[in-house]
Design a protein around this motif. Structure first.
Motif, short mmCIF file in Angstrom:
data_model
loop_
_atom_site.label_atom_id
_atom_site.label_comp_id
_atom_site.label_asym_id
_atom_site.label_seq_id
_atom_site.Cartn_x
_atom_site.Cartn_y
_atom_site.Cartn_z
N ARG A 58 0.79 -1.23 0.00
CA ARG A 58 0.00 0.00 0.00
C ARG A 58 0.83 1.29 0.00
NH1 ARG A 58 -5.14 -1.21 4.05
NH2 ARG A 58 -5.57 -3.35 3.31
N ARG A 59 2.10 1.20 0.31
CA ARG A 59 2.95 2.39 0.35
C ARG A 59 3.55 2.70 -1.02
NH1 ARG A 59 1.27 4.59 5.03
NH2 ARG A 59 1.67 3.25 6.82
N GLU A 60 3.67 3.98 -1.31
CA GLU A 60 4.30 4.39 -2.57
C GLU A 60 5.82 4.31 -2.46
OE1 GLU A 60 2.98 8.23 -3.70
OE2 GLU A 60 0.87 7.66 -3.87
N LEU A 61 6.35 4.56 -1.26
CA LEU A 61 7.79 4.58 -1.04
C LEU A 61 8.17 3.59 0.05
CD1 LEU A 61 8.35 8.44 -0.94
CD2 LEU A 61 8.85 6.92 -2.86
N ASN A 62 9.41 3.17 0.03
CA ASN A 62 9.96 2.39 1.14
C ASN A 62 10.81 3.34 1.98
OD1 ASN A 62 11.12 0.59 2.93
ND2 ASN A 62 11.62 -0.93 1.37
N GLU A 63 10.31 3.68 3.17
CA GLU A 63 11.01 4.62 4.05
C GLU A 63 11.84 3.91 5.11
OE1 GLU A 63 8.79 8.42 4.89
OE2 GLU A 63 7.09 7.15 4.31
N ASP A 64 11.96 2.59 5.01
CA ASP A 64 12.83 1.83 5.91
C ASP A 64 14.26 1.84 5.39
OD1 ASP A 64 10.58 1.19 7.33
OD2 ASP A 64 10.61 -0.95 6.82
N SER A 65 15.22 1.80 6.30
CA SER A 65 16.63 1.58 5.96
C SER A 65 17.20 0.60 6.97
CB SER A 65 17.41 2.90 6.01
OG SER A 65 16.92 3.84 5.07
N TYR A 66 18.28 -0.08 6.60
CA TYR A 66 18.86 -1.02 7.54
C TYR A 66 20.35 -1.20 7.31
CZ TYR A 66 18.77 -4.76 3.96
OH TYR A 66 18.97 -5.52 2.84
N ILE A 67 21.02 -1.71 8.32
CA ILE A 67 22.42 -2.08 8.22
C ILE A 67 22.58 -3.46 8.85
CG2 ILE A 67 22.96 -0.82 10.35
CD1 ILE A 67 25.78 -0.35 9.19
N ALA A 68 23.26 -4.34 8.17
CA ALA A 68 23.50 -5.69 8.67
C ALA A 68 24.94 -6.05 8.38
CB ALA A 68 22.55 -6.69 8.03
N SER A 69 25.83 -5.49 9.15
CA SER A 69 27.26 -5.67 8.95
C SER A 69 27.91 -5.82 10.32
CB SER A 69 27.85 -4.46 8.20
OG SER A 69 29.22 -4.63 7.96
N ASP A 70 28.46 -7.00 10.59
CA ASP A 70 29.07 -7.31 11.87
C ASP A 70 30.00 -6.17 12.32
OD1 ASP A 70 30.14 -8.56 14.07
OD2 ASP A 70 31.09 -10.20 12.97
#
Length: 309
Positions: A28-40
């Motif tokens: 339902r969202r026009e944009l993805n406003e999530d961000s993430y980091i997955a780096s030990d």
């Protein structure tokens, strides 16, 4: 793309981490406003609020601030809660300057640290994204939501089940980049053999109950397969928000018998004060909140921020 480069796995002598991750705009969202980091050693999810790309800016700045922590380059597991808070303050300042305090972001995650040779999860949280842990057959939410409905639950005015459908369930009481309350809560938990940690934006837990999440986490799949399965389950549940998931498995944990019940002594140099985050009655004794010193003027004004875009 608003996600950060991430490592699928990290192998070192002793502790071995295997990580899976993914993000989806939802249905339902026009944009993805999530961000993430997955780096030990950093595994974290930021959920932006503001819409019209402002939320994406806020979450991206938050993740980039964490990516600047020197330990990501050196490979050391020496990050402290005090250091993390310093970088979150920088992120808060950058977001305010870039958006005029019109956008913000939640943040949650786990940083792997070592104290006297023992590995620990240093869990951080600000807002209503969540960090869970499946450990020794026990499943629990480590982070405590900073939200109006969580405060009502804590006060005994509504039940946890009622909170899931409450009309103000989207209103957060802490965030980076907007409002007065920007201090994160921290917890320190010993890493146990076979631990599985889940970090997610509320687009996951808004669609899936804790038993449903546990069913997928304990299905025996790899971290990447599990992350993909959780996202697909949330989409089938409605996908009304952006969905971001990180799953981290711990293996070859070198631990002693006392590490499961004893958290390391706080360092007095961090000048930590007795300002404790709220606790959950269901939290195990190993989940110990770390007191943090509130910055000047951080008492908060009681105003909430609606995380719906």
């Amino acid at each position: 793309m608003n996600e950060q480069p991430a490592s699928v796995s990290s192998l070192r002598p002793g502790l071995s981490l295997d990580c899976g991750h993914g993000t989806d705009r939802g249905l339902r969202r026009e944009l993805n406003e999530d961000s993430y980091i997955a780096s030990d050693p950093v595994f974290a999810v930021a959920d932006g609020m503001g819409g019209h790309e402002a939320g994406e800016i806020a979450s991206g700045m938050c993740v980039r601030a964490l990516a600047a922590i020197p330990q990501l380059a050196t490979g050391e597991r020496t990050v402290t809660a005090a250091v993390l808070q310093q970088y979150l303050v920088r992120a808060d300042t950058s977001i305010r300057e870039a958006t005029g305090a019109r956008a913000g972001t939640t943040l949650t995650g786990a940083v792997v640290v070592e104290q006297m040779g023992m590995p620990y999860w240093l869990v951080m949280n600000i807002g209503d994204s969540r960090t869970y842990r499946l450990s020794q057959g026990q499943f629990e939410q480590i982070s405590v939501d900073h939200s109006e409905v969580q405060e009502l639950v804590d006060a005994g005015q509504i039940t946890a089940q009622q909170a899931t459908v409450h009309p103000r369930r989207h209103v957060v009481t802490r965030a980076l980049g907007t409002g007065d309350e920007t201090e994160a809560d921290f917890w320190l938990l010993p890493v146990e053999e076979g631990d599985r940690v889940l970090v997610c934006s509320d687009g996951l837990n808004a669609e899936l109950t804790d038993p449903q999440i546990l069913r997928v986490l304990s299905s025996g799949g790899t971290p990447q397969d599990t992350a993909d399965a959780l996202i697909q389950a949330a989409l089938r549940g409605g996908g009304r928000d952006n969905i971001t998931v990180i799953v981290v498995d711990a293996r070859n944990v070198l631990n002693d018998a006392g590490a499961a019940t004893t958290a390391p002594r706080h360092n007095p140099d961090t000048e930590e004060q007795d300002t404790l985050p709220r606790s959950q009655a269901t939290r195990q004794a190993t989940t110990q909140p770390i007191p943090q010193q509130a910055p000047d003027g951080a008492a908060g004004n009681g105003e909430g921020h609606d995380d719906r875009r």
